[in-house]
Motif scaffolding. Sequence first.
Motif, PDB file in Angstrom:
ATOM      1  N   GLY A 246      -7.986   4.013   2.830  1.00 47.63           N
ATOM      2  CA  GLY A 246      -7.706   4.699   4.051  1.00 47.63           C
ATOM      3  C   GLY A 246      -6.230   4.354   4.607  1.00 47.63           C
ATOM      4  N   LEU A 247      -5.818   3.254   4.298  1.00 45.55           N
ATOM      5  CA  LEU A 247      -4.132   3.175   4.460  1.00 45.55           C
ATOM      6  C   LEU A 247      -3.404   4.039   3.715  1.00 45.55           C
ATOM      7  N   ARG A 248      -3.624   4.362   2.583  1.00 53.14           N
ATOM      8  CA  ARG A 248      -2.677   5.090   1.722  1.00 53.14           C
ATOM      9  C   ARG A 248      -3.006   6.626   2.132  1.00 53.14           C
ATOM     10  N   SER A 249      -4.162   7.122   2.673  1.00 56.21           N
ATOM     11  CA  SER A 249      -4.185   8.434   2.847  1.00 56.21           C
ATOM     12  C   SER A 249      -3.821   8.814   4.440  1.00 56.21           C
ATOM     13  N   ASP A 250      -4.052   7.750   5.087  1.00 57.37           N
ATOM     14  CA  ASP A 250      -3.973   7.996   6.709  1.00 57.37           C
ATOM     15  C   ASP A 250      -2.424   7.721   7.094  1.00 57.37           C
TER      16      ASP A 250
ATOM     17  N   GLY B 172       1.961   4.689  -2.567  1.00 62.10           N
ATOM     18  CA  GLY B 172       1.247   3.501  -3.079  1.00 62.10           C
ATOM     19  C   GLY B 172       0.564   3.726  -4.549  1.00 62.10           C
TER      20      GLY B 172
ATOM     21  N   ARG C 254     -15.648  -2.414   0.638  1.00 61.96           N
ATOM     22  CA  ARG C 254     -14.947  -2.286   1.837  1.00 61.96           C
ATOM     23  C   ARG C 254     -13.379  -2.614   1.833  1.00 61.96           C
ATOM     24  N   HIS C 255     -12.984  -3.349   0.869  1.00 68.53           N
ATOM     25  CA  HIS C 255     -11.408  -3.697   0.552  1.00 68.53           C
ATOM     26  C   HIS C 255     -10.921  -2.259   0.034  1.00 68.53           C
TER      27      HIS C 255
ATOM     28  N   GLU D  17       0.805  -1.234  -0.015  1.00 69.86           N
ATOM     29  CA  GLU D  17      -0.140  -0.009  -0.063  1.00 69.86           C
ATOM     30  C   GLU D  17       0.870   1.389  -0.161  1.00 69.86           C
TER      31      GLU D  17
ATOM     32  N   ASP E 225      -5.683  -5.625  -6.523  1.00 69.83           N
ATOM     33  CA  ASP E 225      -4.088  -5.257  -6.622  1.00 69.83           C
ATOM     34  C   ASP E 225      -3.682  -5.532  -8.190  1.00 69.83           C
TER      35      ASP E 225
ATOM     36  N   ARG F  97      -5.151  -8.427   5.244  1.00 68.37           N
ATOM     37  CA  ARG F  97      -6.391  -7.184   4.963  1.00 68.37           C
ATOM     38  C   ARG F  97      -7.472  -7.437   5.833  1.00 68.37           C
TER      39      ARG F  97
ATOM     40  N   SER G 132      -8.912  -9.308  -2.813  1.00 69.45           N
ATOM     41  CA  SER G 132      -7.597  -8.821  -2.255  1.00 69.45           C
ATOM     42  C   SER G 132      -6.668  -8.631  -3.648  1.00 69.45           C
TER      43      SER G 132
ATOM     44  N   GLU H 153     -11.949   0.506   0.271  1.00 69.00           N
ATOM     45  CA  GLU H 153     -12.039   1.895   1.377  1.00 69.00           C
ATOM     46  C   GLU H 153     -10.885   1.591   2.103  1.00 69.00           C
ATOM     47  N   LEU H 154     -10.587   0.274   2.695  1.00 68.40           N
ATOM     48  CA  LEU H 154      -9.592   0.049   3.554  1.00 68.40           C
ATOM     49  C   LEU H 154      -8.065   0.621   2.743  1.00 68.40           C
ATOM     50  N   SER H 155      -7.836   0.025   1.478  1.00 70.56           N
ATOM     51  CA  SER H 155      -6.716   0.101   0.698  1.00 70.56           C
ATOM     52  C   SER H 155      -6.831   1.983   0.726  1.00 70.56           C
TER      53      SER H 155
END
Lengths: 189, 258
Positions: free
Chosen positions: B49-53, B220, B42-43, A146, B15, A174, B11, B45-47
């Motif tokens: 969220g990880l990249r932005s936060d 990323g 949801r997947h 990521e 990718d 994940r 997942s 959003e998680l990705s």
Amino acid sequence: MTLDLGAERAGQERRLSPREQERFQANLLPYLDAAYNLARYLLHDVHEAEDAVQESCLRAIRHFEGFRGTDGRAWLLRIVRNTCFTWLRLRRGGGSLAEFDESLHTPEDEASGPAADLARTVAAESVREGLARLPPVFREVIVLRELEGLSYKEIAQVVAIPIGTVMSRLARGRRDLMLILEAKPKGER
Amino acid sequence: MICRDVLERLSPFLDDELDPLASREILEHLESCPGCTVALARHRELSLGLRSDLDYHRASDLLGARVLRAVRGTTAGTAVRRDEPAARSWLWRSLVAALLLLVGGSWWFALSGRVDRDTLIAREAVSAHIRSLMASHLTDVASSDHHTVKPWFGGRLDYSPPVADFGAEGFLLVGGRLDYLQNRTVAALVYRYRAHLVNVFVWPVADAREAFEPPLVEQGFQVIRGTHAQMAYCLVSDLNATELKGFARRLAARPHAP
């Protein structure tokens, strides 16, 4: 202006030739940020991460003849992650790094933030915390994917595992991260 | 494909690491399965969220200088000292070390300064990309028809961004919106390629060069900058570098229709 430092150190510390220095600077130094970022997420400590990166670079210098010049990032990251995992193992007295500590799953009772916190499903703080709770082997593939944007093939090179394992580790990491984030009492549901 | 198979592969699907056949099967399944579509969201959003936060921790200048010294073979302290003219050799050594540190440090500083200038715009563009995906404000005008999207910009910008459709090559035009980059309002064109979205930011420049830079990774995301027909381009996507490069090539090959 070499001041016989080389002669003094011959035999114990490897020195790079000027050409090697150039290659090192061109192929590996651009990835110092990537190296440090990975170390920070694995070790969670500014100073340890800096020391780990420095030690990794010294190792890289010592074994520079093993660098084939194809992918400097993967080569450097591989040394960094190996160094970090050695340190983690020492820190934990040789315990398994992969096991998932169930106690981490219990949602903490922290003072819930202001209403703004509810605005987004995944608040910045909890993403950071959630990732920190994942075991290092899962955290590492998530960071490489990521934040570093590596392909599965590149991750496989860094971690030295088959691509299929990269795939399953990422999927598992994940999934567990989503479970951790959902376990937090954050209003909805 | 049944739901369980799809969920297991979301997942690697996001990718872009599945073979084309499996990807297509998942896409087909998603079209008719709300449950799996939610799981995909949801997947994603998680990705995001990880990249932005998550912070991207950069090496400090001091660490850079330390490593550089080691590369140059000027690390003091590790070597065993000989005891003859110890004091003088130490003086010499520290002088040389200080000089090298100065030279190395400024070299490092110059390098990181350059990198920063190059990545500054990439960071801005990635933030805009993430915002566009998070705030469900992907497009102001949603249309796959460039004859609809192009005129929409007409009254809103003081230039006319080239809007083209690359549907035949797999890059479907989703729409356009106004965004803010480099202290100005710019056109953002949105394309979809399989499960991936591409934001193409376009604004006019005086630069007459015709060149697209190699992709650079920021949080990323792949970012490609370039200029073509007196327009600056910045492409941002979670697509892999090769495919985004291919897309940039197609944009660059496009004759500029005023």
